[in-house]
Design an enzyme around this catalytic site. Structure first.
Site, PDB file in Angstrom:
ATOM      1  N   SER A 268      -8.175   5.045   0.208  1.00  0.00           N
ATOM      2  CA  SER A 268      -7.288   4.296   1.172  1.00  0.00           C
ATOM      3  C   SER A 268      -7.317   2.831   1.322  1.00  0.00           C
ATOM      4  O   SER A 268      -7.940   2.376   0.330  1.00  0.00           O
ATOM      5  CB  SER A 268      -7.685   4.730   2.617  1.00  0.00           C
ATOM      6  OG  SER A 268      -8.644   3.868   2.929  1.00  0.00           O
ATOM      7  N   LYS A 269      -6.004   2.308   1.794  1.00  0.00           N
ATOM      8  CA  LYS A 269      -5.942   0.913   1.847  1.00  0.00           C
ATOM      9  C   LYS A 269      -7.205   0.180   2.294  1.00  0.00           C
ATOM     10  O   LYS A 269      -7.308  -0.968   1.748  1.00  0.00           O
ATOM     11  CB  LYS A 269      -4.926   0.767   2.928  1.00  0.00           C
ATOM     12  CG  LYS A 269      -3.606   0.463   2.453  1.00  0.00           C
ATOM     13  CD  LYS A 269      -2.714  -0.206   3.334  1.00  0.00           C
ATOM     14  CE  LYS A 269      -2.297   0.149   4.724  1.00  0.00           C
ATOM     15  NZ  LYS A 269      -0.971   0.095   4.753  1.00  0.00           N
TER      16      LYS A 269
END
Ligand code: GLU
Length: 515
Positions: A268-269
């Site tokens: 994820s980010k």
């Protein structure tokens, strides 16, 4: 007639671009180019609460940096299907028209339930041990919508401007089948499908309605998107069917997730374990965090794109290095895996290294020059202005580097005379005999008329022999006297590049400095 190949990348401007998003764009681009089709950029900005200023510009810049530019869409020319921003399309009443068609044909309905009523419904279903409580063909019967209320009541509520949404009327117990190019046939029973909201109470379409309307109107042939959309694909198939536009339905390709390096969950980010996920730098105004992206970390766009293509796709051969044109040639959705692709930061650096090695010394010198100018600002040093010399340095230091940004750390001694010397090497190797060697080799160098690698190496060896020493005894010490550090490129190539005057000077300085 065969449909023209038209693929779209349809990001929501909710922040920087995640690597998975860039990959979706890349695969769509590759397929479109391979089949002589179009690659479109559509901005899906119907969720105003998640809108982030600057995200659209960021997305456009990121695609440009990667070299995967759309030929149609926001920021890329006036295509014939403009506007390409959903908020602008909404203003034209495009989505409302389709929602109305679904209501009129009995396939969608108005729902007036308040959030408290929806909450109560969820609690009721949970209490009744329903596994996945949802608004569907069963639960809608107990809710306030145009299926349960009289026509009169519905009219009154609408006339009074009562907040409402429009929902898809999903049938009970029907088989929904669709084909996905990557996953093959997918079969779902409609009982598992909820009555998705199509129009929100603010009149904005949801993703479910908006992307279908746009894919129809923009004549999209293939809808490529992340695996997270697979569960809602059956609803989308129904919408096409109810609009009577199944022939306009694009072929689906749901891409596998990109997983963390250890395979544990989705990358994820927020993932700081790997290299940040953005191809540019990005400041997230919602979290006050900034991310340094691939570009800022010194990646070449070609290396980033090559690495990304290999995340979930393989050419079926052992070839790993592909230019964008070669990717276009080799790409097919059939060779995209169903299962998640593990992200490997080390492999990512390896890709960059391959591209770095393939660059000419003159290209590398051009990239290295600004770093040199910055680091040598205010010094007397001028050799960084000598193109041939800088190219020579690049040629030597590139062998051990992954990034041009490492050239300075690994090769600053080409420009600056060392003032400190690797203490371990000095402790181990500096003694009366080796000090004599350094002095003698300095003198021998002075009388050389040609200062090539071969010549200096021969002189070096002859001097060692004369003193009854093996060259290995003084090799590293000699290197430290010249560069200050114990490791580096091919020694006598380095000597040749530094040149006689500098070498002699440094050996003398070292002899004076090392005690
Ligand atoms: N706006 C959607 C997203 O950002 C697009 C999905 C699609 O490509 O259909 O995930």
């Amino acid at each position: 007639m065969e449909k023209r190949v038209r693929l779209r990348f349809a990001p929501s401007p909710t922040g920087g671009l995640h690597m998975g998003g860039v990959r979706t764009a890349l695969f769509s681009y590759l397929y479109a180019k391979k089949h002589g089709g179009d690659f479109i950029l559509r901005i899906e900005d119907t969720d105003q609460t998640r809108y982030v200023k600057g995200a659209e510009e960021y997305i456009i810049a990121a695609l440009k940096w990667c070299g995967i530019e759309p030929n149609e869409g926001v920021g890329f020319g006036d295509g014939k299907f403009a506007p390409y921003r959903q908020s602008e399309r909404k203003e034209l009443g495009i989505y409302a028209k389709y929602a109305k068609q679904l209501i009129d044909s009995g396939n969608a309905y108005y729902a007036f339930d308040t959030s408290e009523e929806l909450d109560a419904m969820r609690k009721r279903l949970e209490a009744a041990k329903v596994v996945a409580p949802q608004y569907n063909s069963v639960s809608r019967q107990n809710m306030r919508n145009s299926l349960t209320l009289s026509e009169d009541d519905v009219k009154k509520l609408l006339d009074a401007g009562t907040p409402h949404v429009v929902r898809l009327k999903v049938p009970r117990n029907e088989e929904i089948r669709f084909h996905d190019i990557i996953r093959g046939w997918v079969v779902v029973n409609s009982t598992q499908v909820d009555d998705k909201v199509l129009l929100k109470s603010d009149g904005m379409p949801t993703y479910h309605l908006a992307h279908i309307v746009d894919d129809i109107e923009m004549e999209v042939s293939h809808a490529v998107r992340g695996e997270e959309w697979l569960p809602s694909a059956p609803s989308h198939v129904l919408i096409y069917r109810y609009l009577g536009m199944e022939d306009k339905m694009p072929q689906f390709a749901h891409l596998p997730l990109i997983l963390k390096t250890d395979g544990n969950g989705k990358l994820s980010k927020r993932d700081k374990s790997g290299i940040p996920m953005f191809p540019l730098d990005w400041f997230d105004e919602r979290t006050n965090e900034s991310y340094v992206g691939y570009r800022e970390s010194g990646f070449f766009p070609e290396a980033f794109v090559n690495m990304l293509a290999m995340l979930g796709w393989n050419p079926g051969t052992t070839q790993e290095i592909f230019s964008l044109d070669e990717l276009v040639e080799a790409f097919s959705f059939e060779r995209v895996n169903k299962s998640g692709a593990k992200f490997d930061p080390e492999k990512t650096k390896w890709f960059n290294q391959q591209y770095l090695r393939a660059k000419s010394d003159s290209e590398l010198a051009t990239l290295f020059s600004p770093l040199l100018a910055e680091n040598l600002k205010g010094t007397q040093e001028s050799r960084h202005k000598n193109q041939a010399f800088v190219e020579g340095v690049c040629k030597l230091v590139k062998e051990k580097a992954h990034f041009v940004s490492e050239f300075w750390a690994n090769g600053n001694y080409f420009f600056i005379t060392p003032t400190t010397y690797d203490a371990d090497v000095i402790k181990k190797r500096w003694n009366e005999q080796s000090a004599t060697f350094i002095k003698e080799v300095t003198e021998a160098f002075k009388s050389l008329s040609s200062f090539t690698a071969a010549e200096t190496e021969a002189t070096f060896k002859a001097t060692a022999e004369k003193l009854g020493m093996g060259p290995g005894q003084v090799m590293q010490l000699f290197r430290v006297c010249l560069s200050g550090v114990g490791g580096g490129p091919m020694l006598f190539e380095m000597v040749e590049l530094l040149g006689k005057e500098v070498v002699v000077n440094r050996l003398e300085t070292a002899t004076n400095n090392i005690k």
